[in-house]
Design an enzyme around this catalytic site. Structure first.
Site, mmCIF file in Angstrom:
data_model
loop_
_atom_site.group_PDB
_atom_site.id
_atom_site.type_symbol
_atom_site.label_atom_id
_atom_site.label_comp_id
_atom_site.label_asym_id
_atom_site.label_seq_id
_atom_site.Cartn_x
_atom_site.Cartn_y
_atom_site.Cartn_z
ATOM 1 C CD GLU A 431 -2.210 1.214 2.988
ATOM 2 O OE1 GLU A 431 -2.057 0.215 3.719
ATOM 3 O OE2 GLU A 431 -2.837 2.224 3.350
ATOM 4 C CG ASP A 504 0.038 1.976 6.445
ATOM 5 O OD1 ASP A 504 1.168 1.481 6.306
ATOM 6 O OD2 ASP A 504 -0.292 3.087 5.987
ATOM 7 C CG ASP A 506 -3.834 2.701 9.125
ATOM 8 O OD1 ASP A 506 -4.143 1.862 8.255
ATOM 9 O OD2 ASP A 506 -3.291 3.787 8.854
ATOM 10 C CG ASP A 508 -7.317 4.694 5.736
ATOM 11 O OD1 ASP A 508 -8.554 4.559 5.865
ATOM 12 O OD2 ASP A 508 -6.740 5.791 5.679
#
Ligand code: 1YM
Length: 665
Positions: A431, A504, A506, A508
Site C-alpha cells: 500500500e 498499514d 490501521d 485504512d
C-alpha cells in the site's frame, strides 16, 4: 482389550452386531490418523464425534434435541434424548454394549435393524476414539427408568457399568476431558466452534433443537429451524436482495436415499452452493452437485425456450449464467456414502447423480410453471449474465489484442524478482508509494517482487468482471500474478507461491486488505485455497535504546506485546538491582530512551521494513484460509454490498473491535 485383538481382522458379524476390530492403542499412538490433528481442530473434532452420534439418533427419528455444555472444569458434555445406547450384554464381548461402543475401535452397529437409517457412514465409531483421547470420560444412559453409569480413564473402564439411580429421562449423556498429554497445544474448547457446528446441524435436521451452554462464562445459544435447509437458504441470502421471497424446496426418497433441495436466487453475481452428504459438507462437490447442475441448466433453458424468453437462434444459457445469484443447499442422505478426493470432500456415489437430477428436474420445472413471475426473473437474470459474459469476452479479447495480459508483458509498476522458481517467489502487494519504495530497496530481490498499489482497490463486490478489466490496479495485479481471470483463470500460471498483502496496521490498511480479500475471494478462491495468500504483520511500535552507533530498536507488534515487553524489562531491571525512577514514563523505566508508534509502513526505512516485516527470519506472515467461506461471504456482503443499512450496523457495532481475524480468514 484382549478380546478386541482376538476378534480383529477378517471375522464378520451380522449387521445388528458390533464389529469388533481393534483395541484403542492405535488411537493413542497415532491420534492424527483418527481425528486429523492434535491441535485446536482435532480437539474440537472430539465434540463432533460424540455430537454426531446424538444428531444421527435424531435423524433416525428417535430424538429431538442435542445439548452441548462446555464445563467450567474444562470438560465437555453432550446429551441427547434418543433411545440411549443399548446397555445389555453384548454377545461378542461379554460386556455391556455401551462399554463395547466406547472401548472398541470401529465399533458401530447403526445399520442393523429395520427402518430407514443414515449417518455420516461412521456411526458410533467415533465414540471410542474420543474415549481413547480423553483423560477421563463419564457415560450415562437413561433407559427404562434407570441411570446407567460408567467411567473411563484414557479409554480404560474404571469398573463395569452400574445402575446408580432412577430417572424419568431417556437418552445418552457423554462427558469427556481431552487428554492434555495428547492435545499439547490446547485443551480449551471454543464456544464459537460449538455454536457454529450446532447451528449447521439444526439447519440440516429440521425439527431438531440444538443448544450450547458455556459454564465458563454463562453464554447460551439454541438453534431450531422448522424449515431445515429452507431456513438455511434464507439465512445465506440475508442482506441480499432476493428474486422471490419464496424458497424452492423439495424432499423426496428414491430407493434408499433421501434427496432434499432448497433454492433461492438473489441479485448478486456470485453463487452460494452448500452441498452435504449425510450432514457432512462436501465443498468439492461430487455426484450430487453434478446431478443438480445438469438439472437446473436443463430446466431453466427448457422453460426459457418454451416461453419465448430465449429465441430460436439464441444460444443456450450456460451453467455460469444460471449460477449467478444462485443460492442452494443440496442435502442427500444415503446408507453408504463414499467420500472421495484427497481431503474426502467429494461425494463419489454414482447413483446419487441420477437421483438428484431426477428430483430437481421434475420439481424445479413444476416450480417455474407454477410461479411464472419468479421464473421470468430467473431467466432474465441469467440472460443478463449471458450478455455480460459476452461483453466481458469482447473486452478481454480487446485487452488481449493489446497484449495487456500476456505473460511477457508484466506491469510497469512491478519490481519483479530474479528467481524463476515460483515455489520460492513472493509477491508483496504494498500500500502506498513510499512504503513500496522502501520495500523495493530493502527486499531480497532474488525471490521478492514488489507491486505498489495506489489509491483504493476497486470494490469488486459490486463491479462486474467486464468493469474490472478497465481498472488499472486490478489489471496489474492479475498480470503480475500470471493466473488470468474469469474463464481464462488458470492457477497453474501462478508466478509466486506467496502473495503477501503488506498494508498499514490501521483502519485504512484493514480496509485495503479487505478489498483485496474480496477480490481474491470472489474471483480467485483457488489461490486462497491453495494457501498462497498471506498478510504481513508490520510492527506497531519501536522501543529505542541507546544513541548513535549504539542505537538499537526492539520492534513490538501490538499493544499487548508492548505492555508485556515493557513489564518484562522493568522486572529484569528490578531483579538486577537497577534503580528505577517510578515517576518516569514507563518505557523509560524499562531502560528505553524513546518509544515510537509507527503510523504506517511508509515511516519505516528500507532496513527497518526488511528486518521487521519482510525478512523470513524475523517476519510474521499470517496465512489467509477460507475456513468458513460462508461467514466470509456474509461479512463481505455486509462490508461491501449494496445493503447500506447492514454495513452501517456492522461497522457501528464492530468498528472498534473489527480486525481481519473477525473476517474468519
Ligand atoms: C451423546 C452421544 O451416542 N446417542 C446414541 C447412540 C446410539 C443410539 C442412540 C442407539 C442406536 C441404535 C439402537 C441402533 C448408538 N448405538 C450404538 C450401538 N449420543 C449418542 N443414541 N439404540 C440406540 O443404531 O440400532 C452405537 S451409537 F452400536 F450400540 F448400537
Amino acid at each position: 482389550m484382549a478380546e478386541a485383538k482376538k476378534a480383529g481382522g477378517s471375522e464378520h458379524y451380522d449387521a445388528s452386531e458390533i464389529q469388533v476390530l481393534e483395541g484403542l492403542e492405535p488411537v493413542r499412538k497415532r491420534p492424527g490418523m483418527y481425528i486429523g490433528s492434535t491441535g485446536a481442530e482435532g480437539l474440537h473434532h472430539l465434540i463432533k464425534e460424540i455430537a454426531d452420534n446424538a444428531v444421527d439418533e435424531a435423524i433416525a427419528g428417535f430424538g429431538t434435541r442435542v445439548d452441548v455444555t462446555l464445563l467450567a472444569d474444562g470438560g465437555c458434555r453432550v446429551e441427547d434424548n434418543g433411545r440411549g445406547i443399548p446397555v445389555d450384554i453384548h454377545p461378542k464381548t461379554g460386556k455391556s454394549t455401551l462399554e463395547t461402543v466406547l472401548t472398541i475401535l470401529h465399533a458401530g452397529g447403526k445399520f442393523g435393524g429395520g427402518g430407514y437409517k443414515v449417518s455420516s457412514g461412521l456411526h458410533g465409531v467415533g465414540s471410542s476414539v474420543v474415549n481413547a483421547l480423553s483423560s477421563h470420560m463419564i457415560a450415562e444412559v437413561y433407559r427404562n427408568g434407570k441411570i446407567n453409569h460408567i467411567e473411563f480413564n484414557a479409554g480404560v473402564p474404571q469398573k463395569p457399568l452400574e445402575v446408580i439411580g432412577k430417572t424419568d429421562k431417556q437418552g445418552t449423556s457423554v462427558t469427556f476431558y481431552p487428554d492434555p498429554t495428547v492435545f499439547k497445544e490446547t485443551i480449551e474448547f471454543d464456544y464459537d466452534w460449538v455454536t457454529n457446528y450446532l447451528r449447521h446441524q439444526a439447519y440440516l435436521t429440521k425439527g431438531v433443537l440444538t443448544t450450547a451452554y458455556d459454564e465458563r462464562n454463562g453464554k447460551r445459544s439454541a438453534f431450531y429451524f422448522e424449515g431445515g435447509i429452507k431456513s438455511y437458504v434464507k439465512k445465506l441470502n440475508i442482506g441480499k436482495e432476493v428474486l422471490s421471497e419464496e424458497v424452492f424446496y423439495v424432499e423426496k426418497q428414491i430407493e434408499d436415499s433421501i434427496i432434499e433441495l432448497a433454492v433461492q436466487y438473489n441479485d448478486t453475481f456470485s453463487e452460494t452452493l452448500r452441498p452435504f452428504a449425510n450432514n457432512v459438507l462436501t465443498p468439492d462437490g461430487g455426484m450430487h452437485v453434478i446431478g443438480f447442475r445438469t438439472a437446473i441448466n436443463r430446466v431453466v433453458n427448457d422453460y426459457a425456450r418454451k416461453n419465448g424468453l430465449l429465441k430460436e437462434k439464441e444460444e443456450n444459457l450456460t451453467g455460469d449464467d444460471i449460477k449467478e445469484g444462485l443460492t442452494a443447499v443440496i442435502l442427500v442422505k444415503l446408507p453408504d456414502p463414499q467420500f472421495e478426493g484427497q481431503t474426502k470432500n467429494k461425494l463419489g456415489n454414482p447413483e446419487v447423480r441420477g437421483y438428484v437430477d431426477k428430483v430437481m428436474s421434475k420439481y424445479f420445472a413444476y416450480y417455474l410453471e407454477e410461479n411464472p413471475a419468479i421464473a421470468k426473473k430467473i431467466v432474465g437474470k441469467a440472460t443478463l449474465a449471458a450478455r455480460a459474459r459476452k461483453a466481458a469476452r469482447a473486452a478481454r479479447d480487446n485487452v488481449i489484442r493489446k497484449g495487456a495480459f500476456e505473460g511477457l508483458n508484466l506491469p510497469s509498476k512491478l519490481a519483479d524478482c530474479s528467481s524463476r522458481d515460483r515455489a520460492e517467489c513472493e509477491l508483496f502487494i504494498v500500500e502506498g508509494n513510499s512504503a513500496a519504495g522502501s520495500a523495493k530497496e530493502g527486499r531480497d530481490s532474488r525471490v521478492q517482487a514488489i507491486l505498489p498499489l495506489r489509491g483504493k482497490v476497486l470494490n469488486t463486490e459490486r463491479a462486474r468482471l467486464d468493469k474490472m478489466f478497465a481498472n488499472a490496479e486490478i489489471v496489474s495485479l492479475i498480470k503480475a500474478m500470471g493466473v488470468g481471470i474469469g474463464e481464462q483463470f488458470d492457477i497453474n500460471g501462478l508466478r509466486y507461491y506467496k502473495i503477501v498483502f503488506m498494508t498499514d496496521a490501521d483502519v485504512d490498511g484493514a480496509h485495503i486488505s479487505t478489498l483485496l480479500l474480496t477480490f481474491f475471494f470472489r474471483y480467485m478462491p483457488e489461490v486462497i485455497k491453495g494457501g498462497h495468500v498471506y498478510m504481513a504483520k508490520p510492527p506497531l511500535f519501536g522501543l529505542i535504546k541507546g544513541t548513535g552507533s549504539n542505537r538499537k530498536i526492539d520492534y513490538v507488534y501490538d499493544e499487548v506485546a508492548l505492555e508485556n515487553t515493557v513489564n518484562a524489562k522493568i522486572e529484569e531491571r528490578l531483579r538486577s538491582g537497577t534503580k528505577i525512577d517510578e515517576s518516569a514514563e514507563r518505557f523509560k523505566q524499562a531502560g528505553y530512551t524513546a518509544q515510537n508508534r509507527f503510523k504506517g509502513l511508509g515511516e519505516m526505512d528500507a532496513n527497518q521494513l526488511w528486518e521487521t516485516t519482510m525478512d523470513p527470519k524475523h517476519r510474521t506472515l499470517i496465512r489467509v484460509n477460507i475456513e468458513d467461506a460462508e461467514k466470509a461471504d456474509a461479512i463481505f456482503t455486509k462490508l461491501m454490498g449494496d445493503e447500506v443499512e447492514l454495513r452501517k450496523n456492522f461497522i457501528q457495532s464492530r468498528a472498534k473491535t473489527v480486525n481481519l481475524d473477525d473476517l474468519d480468514f
